[in-house]
Design a protein around this motif. Structure first.
Motif, PDB file in Angstrom:
ATOM      1  N   THR A  46      -2.921   2.753   4.869  1.00  0.00           N
ATOM      2  CA  THR A  46      -4.261   3.034   5.405  1.00  0.00           C
ATOM      3  C   THR A  46      -5.307   2.162   4.724  1.00  0.00           C
ATOM      4  O   THR A  46      -5.285   2.004   3.498  1.00  0.00           O
ATOM      5  N   HIS A  74      -9.217   2.229   4.245  1.00  0.00           N
ATOM      6  CA  HIS A  74     -10.393   3.089   4.394  1.00  0.00           C
ATOM      7  C   HIS A  74     -11.667   2.256   4.354  1.00  0.00           C
ATOM      8  O   HIS A  74     -11.761   1.279   3.597  1.00  0.00           O
ATOM      9  N   ALA A  87     -10.988  -2.623  11.439  1.00  0.00           N
ATOM     10  CA  ALA A  87      -9.834  -2.211  12.241  1.00  0.00           C
ATOM     11  C   ALA A  87      -8.976  -3.424  12.605  1.00  0.00           C
ATOM     12  O   ALA A  87      -7.734  -3.349  12.587  1.00  0.00           O
ATOM     13  N   ALA A 119      -6.972  -4.434   9.595  1.00  0.00           N
ATOM     14  CA  ALA A 119      -5.787  -3.590   9.437  1.00  0.00           C
ATOM     15  C   ALA A 119      -4.677  -4.025  10.386  1.00  0.00           C
ATOM     16  O   ALA A 119      -3.495  -4.064  10.015  1.00  0.00           O
ATOM     17  N   ARG A 120      -5.069  -4.387  11.601  1.00  0.00           N
ATOM     18  CA  ARG A 120      -4.067  -4.828  12.591  1.00  0.00           C
ATOM     19  C   ARG A 120      -3.400  -6.120  12.134  1.00  0.00           C
ATOM     20  O   ARG A 120      -2.162  -6.252  12.218  1.00  0.00           O
ATOM     21  N   SER A 135      -1.016  -5.503   9.318  1.00  0.00           N
ATOM     22  CA  SER A 135       0.211  -4.895   9.852  1.00  0.00           C
ATOM     23  C   SER A 135       1.124  -5.951  10.448  1.00  0.00           C
ATOM     24  O   SER A 135       2.338  -5.984  10.176  1.00  0.00           O
ATOM     25  N   PRO A 159       3.115  -1.081   8.824  1.00  0.00           N
ATOM     26  CA  PRO A 159       2.010  -0.502   9.594  1.00  0.00           C
ATOM     27  C   PRO A 159       0.855  -0.080   8.691  1.00  0.00           C
ATOM     28  O   PRO A 159       1.059   0.613   7.692  1.00  0.00           O
ATOM     29  N   VAL A 160      -0.330  -0.532   9.048  1.00  0.00           N
ATOM     30  CA  VAL A 160      -1.549  -0.149   8.335  1.00  0.00           C
ATOM     31  C   VAL A 160      -2.581   0.276   9.371  1.00  0.00           C
ATOM     32  O   VAL A 160      -2.846  -0.461  10.325  1.00  0.00           O
ATOM     33  N   ALA A 161      -3.148   1.454   9.184  1.00  0.00           N
ATOM     34  CA  ALA A 161      -4.172   1.979  10.097  1.00  0.00           C
ATOM     35  C   ALA A 161      -5.530   1.925   9.407  1.00  0.00           C
ATOM     36  O   ALA A 161      -5.623   2.021   8.183  1.00  0.00           O
ATOM     37  N   TYR A 162      -6.573   1.750  10.197  1.00  0.00           N
ATOM     38  CA  TYR A 162      -7.925   1.806   9.654  1.00  0.00           C
ATOM     39  C   TYR A 162      -8.481   3.200   9.873  1.00  0.00           C
ATOM     40  O   TYR A 162      -8.461   3.731  10.986  1.00  0.00           O
ATOM     41  N   GLU A 163      -8.998   3.793   8.787  1.00  0.00           N
ATOM     42  CA  GLU A 163      -9.642   5.100   8.874  1.00  0.00           C
ATOM     43  C   GLU A 163     -11.112   4.939   8.535  1.00  0.00           C
ATOM     44  O   GLU A 163     -11.458   4.585   7.407  1.00  0.00           O
TER      45      GLU A 163
END
Length: 287
Positions: A158, A160, A206, A209-210, A213, A219-223
């Protein structure tokens, strides 16, 4: 023609010197100014003259700039002290007869809401008052500000932030350093010229993060958080309060467009596209 570069032992100043040499400058005609000269011993071994210079000690500055024609003034790192430090260098440059200064400022410095911009605006005014021909290199965010801390992001899966859909026209330090080398070698811009410098492909967090990934295979998500929540999270993770405040304020500025630009001054100065986000991420993962 003798060219001096301040902060020669730092990340950006060192790269500027390397880019000057790559562009054909005789190392013997480059003066690297450093507070701790031992940290620039590798540059001295290549033929660069390393002189002691402390932004906070005017007594070191005029002699350090003796015989210098053109100066790359890399902005200092001590936030809150930089306006006075930069003025010390400018006054010493005037006393030493320096004929041109290229100053590394901040993207959109004249209108930016970021706290960092205040000291850059003060230095801009001081350069104008000094009467030495100068240009402002308004550097955007370093891509390394993100790629330098990929390990915990990959471990957590993640990223942040609190920047929302704000775009960041980041570029690598090497890109900005090459622009500084190009400008100080040419020194043909009208005094007071401002270059708004940023990457060719602005991105959101975001999108960062993509790309992380895709390049890493993890996999990395943006929160997206509120600024207060980001600050609290960083403090909970051991980040000092001052830096946590800085991160939250920076993301608030990003959300408002402070670190975005459609200018292509950077790629025009370096004569090539700026380093892509994917390439910068890949390089960081190799290191």
């Amino acid at each position: 023609m003798v060219i001096a570069v301040t902060g020669a032992s730092g990340q950006l100043g060192r790269l500027v010197i390397e880019k000057l040499i790559e562009r054909g400058t005789d190392p013997a005609l480059i003066v690297g100014l450093a507070r701790t000269t031992e940290k620039a011993a590798d540059l001295a071994a290549r033929g660069v003259e390393i002189r002691h210079a402390d932004y906070s000690d005017p007594s070191t500055l005029t002699s350090a700039l003796s015989g210098v024609n053109r100066l790359v003034l890399v902005s200092g790192s001590e936030i809150g002290q930089r306006a006075a430090q930069h003025l010390n260098v400018i006054l010493a440059a005037k006393a030493a007869g320096v004929s041109f200064i290229a100053y590394t400022s901040l993207l959109n410095a004249d209108a930016s809401t970021l706290g960092l911009a205040v000291e850059h605006r003060a230095t801009s005014a001081d350069l104008e008052s000094a009467g030495i021909p100068y240009v402002e290199l308004r550097n955007g965010w370093y891509t390394e500000n993100y790629t330098g801390g990929l390990a915990p992001i990959l471990a957590a899966g993640t990223l942040h932030g609190a920047a929302g859909d704000g775009r960041i026209a980041s570029a690598t330090r090497a890109d900005y350093a090459e622009a500084a080398a190009a400008v100080v070698l040419a020194a043909d811009a009208a005094s007071g010229t401002v270059y708004e410098l940023g990457g060719d492909e602005p991105h959101t967090l975001a999108e960062l993060a993509r790309v992380v990934s895709e390049v890493s295979g993890t996999p990395v998500a943006y929160e997206n958080l509120t600024a207060d929540a980001l600050r609290d999270l960083q403090i909970a993770n051991g980040v000092p309060e001052g830096w946590a405040d800085f991160a939250a304020a920076t993301d608030t500025g990003i959300a408002g467009g402070d670190l975005d630009t459609d200018s292509r001054d950077l790629s025009a100065l370096i004569g090539r596209p700026t380093t892509s986000l994917a390439d910068a991420v890949a390089a960081a993962l190799r290191d």
